[in-house]
Design a protein around this motif. Structure first.
Motif, PDB file in Angstrom:
ATOM      1  N   GLY A 207       0.603  -1.223  -0.029  1.00 37.39           N
ATOM      2  CA  GLY A 207      -0.198   0.052  -0.193  1.00 37.39           C
ATOM      3  C   GLY A 207       0.743   1.364   0.246  1.00 37.39           C
ATOM      4  O   GLY A 207       0.580   2.186  -0.706  1.00 37.39           O
ATOM      5  N   ALA A 210       2.789   1.712  -3.336  1.00 43.00           N
ATOM      6  CA  ALA A 210       2.118   2.118  -4.800  1.00 43.00           C
ATOM      7  C   ALA A 210       1.900   3.692  -4.665  1.00 43.00           C
ATOM      8  O   ALA A 210       1.496   4.061  -5.837  1.00 43.00           O
ATOM      9  CB  ALA A 210       0.583   1.617  -4.410  1.00 43.00           C
ATOM     10  N   ALA A 217      -0.427  -0.677  -7.189  1.00 42.98           N
ATOM     11  CA  ALA A 217      -0.482  -1.738  -6.401  1.00 42.98           C
ATOM     12  C   ALA A 217      -1.022  -2.804  -6.882  1.00 42.98           C
ATOM     13  O   ALA A 217      -0.319  -3.812  -6.423  1.00 42.98           O
ATOM     14  CB  ALA A 217      -1.566  -0.989  -5.198  1.00 42.98           C
TER      15      ALA A 217
END
Length: 571
Positions: A207, A210, A217
């Motif tokens: 997470g 990304a 992601a």
């Protein structure tokens, strides 16, 4: 059937499936439900936040065979063909490849004809800011008053490059980057649906990596699945991303808290032994320090599902808030300067040594690569004259022990054995060295006249200067002082800063001082505020002096010169 990457397989098909763009979804869904349709839409945002996906859902909502709707059915001919990219009345244009006026004219010439299969002709122009100036000018009139069967949906990552004449003709929606929590939550749903085993600690790493892009992601998740041979493991994701195991970060912080340089370097070497990226280590360290600062300032804002929440709370209690802020800034600067270092290891370890060297250390001496030096009792007396008869065999330097700051200190000079003998044998009533100048300027028994700012100019404040400059004196009675600090500066009103300021006052007055600091909503008459007002007044006086200067007025009047206010600085 060929494998389909997760970023394409899990592309949302309806507004309800979109993640993290609720403000846009609500406006569009309400507009389609009530059939309040605009002729041109502009979607802005960074890569991977859903611009093209939303544009395609809008195309389905406009052309679904069930009617104009905020919830397209997804099974009719129009919906399935749009999902497959084969709908004849949906034209997607990549402006980065079709930048010229001829490309736009071809689109506009075709726009006048009625749709073939759908209700509307929908033109999706991606990266619209890449169009040439002539292409923008050619589409302005059609964009303002297109035929009733035409809808334009423009998308861009750089809206500043889109002419204002185009922006004013569009209904604009700004898409946000998704938070790491939103991204990891969606990845959790994807993995459960795909029936892929995973460790929960791996998802926050993906997470954060990304950087707000769901497409990135999902691409990283694909890579992590391949790296882990069909499953997602935290250790594998860390190795894939070059991230640092959190346990090493806590070892670094524990060594900094203990002022243990040897343990600090050992923890840095352990990171090297695992072959991990030092740039990623600094990134993770800054992120961890941010979480520690949150735990210290707003404990309720710390997420309950953090894998290392217990360790974060423990460090937050052991580390002073001002140290946390300092370490965070040093980590950011160290990461920025990493390309300039001889190598990553040198840049990383130098950043850690800065944290060790510049961390506030009240009344203690720190060995940069060892443990803290032993601290003498707070009430240790000051040696005024030697009392032992034996002279040292070698030239030595006598160091005074740490002591309460309000006791005056006397300089000690190096003596040879021949010079030291008479000094030891015959104690002198007065020191051999002159009294320091700051003690000669005023009598030892000083009296405070109420001028707080002037008093601060005479003190040896050190780190206490931050508290003193942002504190307003609200009362004093003998040796008792009451200060008020604004809430925005409460970070410099902690016990450590108060103790440092109290010791500075005791060192100046030569007697014990009581200090009370209150935190209030705001302050008005602090030394920092007074200095700011004086600087502003000096700036105004300097500008007025320049404006009224005869030579300057001649230049302005006769030669059309202009004065740049920002270039005027008071002397």
């Amino acid at each position: 059937m060929a494998y389909q990457v997760l970023a394409r397989k899990w592309r949302p098909r309806t507004f309800a499936q979109l993640v993290g763009q609720e403000h846009v979804i609500r406006a569009l869904a309400n507009a389609f439900a009530s059939e309040r349709l605009h002729h041109a839409y502009l979607l802005t945002g960074t890569r991977g936040v859903g611009k093209t996906t939303i544009a395609r859902i809008m195309a389905k909502a406009l052309n679904c065979e069930t009617g104009i709707t905020s919830d397209p059915c997804g099974v009719c001919s129009a919906c399935t063909q749009i999902d497959a990219g084969r709908f004849v009345d949906l034209l997607e244009i990549d402006a980065a490849s079709n930048t010229g006026i001829d490309n736009i004219r071809e689109v506009l010439d075709n726009a006048q004809y009625a749709p073939t299969a759908g209700r509307f002709k929908v033109y999706i122009i991606d990266e619209v800011h890449m169009l040439s100036k002539s292409a923008f000018n050619a589409m302005l009139k059609t964009l303002e008053e297109p035929p009733g069967h035409v809808k334009f949906i423009l998308a861009t990552t750089d809206p500043q490059k889109v002419p204002i004449t185009v922006l004013s003709r569009c209904l604009q929606f700004s898409l946000r980057q998704m938070t790491p929590q939103q991204v990891s939550g969606h990845l959790n749903n994807v993995l459960n649906a795909e029936q892929i085993q995973f460790e929960p600690g791996a998802l926050p790493l993906l997470g954060h990596a990304a950087n707000g892009s769901m497409r990135d992601a999902l691409s990283l998740l694909d890579q992590a699945i391949a790296y882990g041979a069909g499953q997602v493991e935290e250790a594998g994701v860390r190795a894939m991303l070059g991230a640092v195991d959190q346990s090493y970060l806590f070892e670094l912080l524990n060594a900094l808290i203990a002022r243990d340089g040897a343990a600090l370097m050992a923890a840095a070497d352990a990171i090297a032994g695992r072959g991990l990226s030092y740039e990623a280590a600094l990134h993770e360290l800054a992120h961890l320090l941010h979480q520690i600062a949150v735990a210290q300032t707003v404990p309720g804002a710390l997420a309950d599902d953090l894998p290392q929440r217990t360790n974060i709370l423990a460090v937050a209690q052991a580390l002073a808030p001002e140290d946390t802020q300092l370490f965070y800034q040093i980590a950011l600067h160290g990461r920025r300067d990493l390309p300039l270092a001889p190598d990553e290891y040198a840049g990383f370890t130098m950043t850690l040594l800065r944290m060790l060297a510049f961390a506030p250390a009240a009344n203690s001496h720190i060995d940069a690569l060892g443990a803290p030096a032993a601290r003498a009792p707070a009430t240790a007396p000051v040696p005024t004259a030697p009392t032992e008869a034996a002279a040292p065999a070698e030239p030595t330097v006598v160091e005074e022990a740490p002591q309460r700051a309000y006791v005056p200190t006397i300089p000690v000079q190096m003596h040879t054995p021949e010079e030291a003998a008479p000094l030891v044998a015959a104690p002198a009533p007065a020191p051999a060295e002159p009294t320091p100048p700051w003690l000669e300027e005023e009598p030892a028994n000083r009296v405070f006249d109420g001028d707080w700012r002037t008093l601060l100019g005479r003190l040896k404040l050190g780190r206490a200067s931050m508290l003193a400059q942002h504190a307003e004196l609200t009362g004093h009675d003998g040796d008792s002082y009451t200060l008020r600090v604004a809430d925005e500066h409460k970070m410099v009103a902690t016990r450590d800063y108060q103790e440092s300021l109290r010791e500075a006052l005791e060192g100046y007055f030569g007697r014990p001082i009581q200090l009370k600091v209150n935190v209030d909503a705001s302050t008005a008459d602090t030394p920092a505020a007074q200095a700011a007002r004086e600087r502003e007044q000096k700036q105004r006086d300097a500008e007025a002096q320049i404006q009224n200067d005869g030579f300057v007025q001649t230049l302005v009047r006769d030669f059309g010169a202009s004065i740049l206010p920002d270039s005027i600085k008071p002397v």
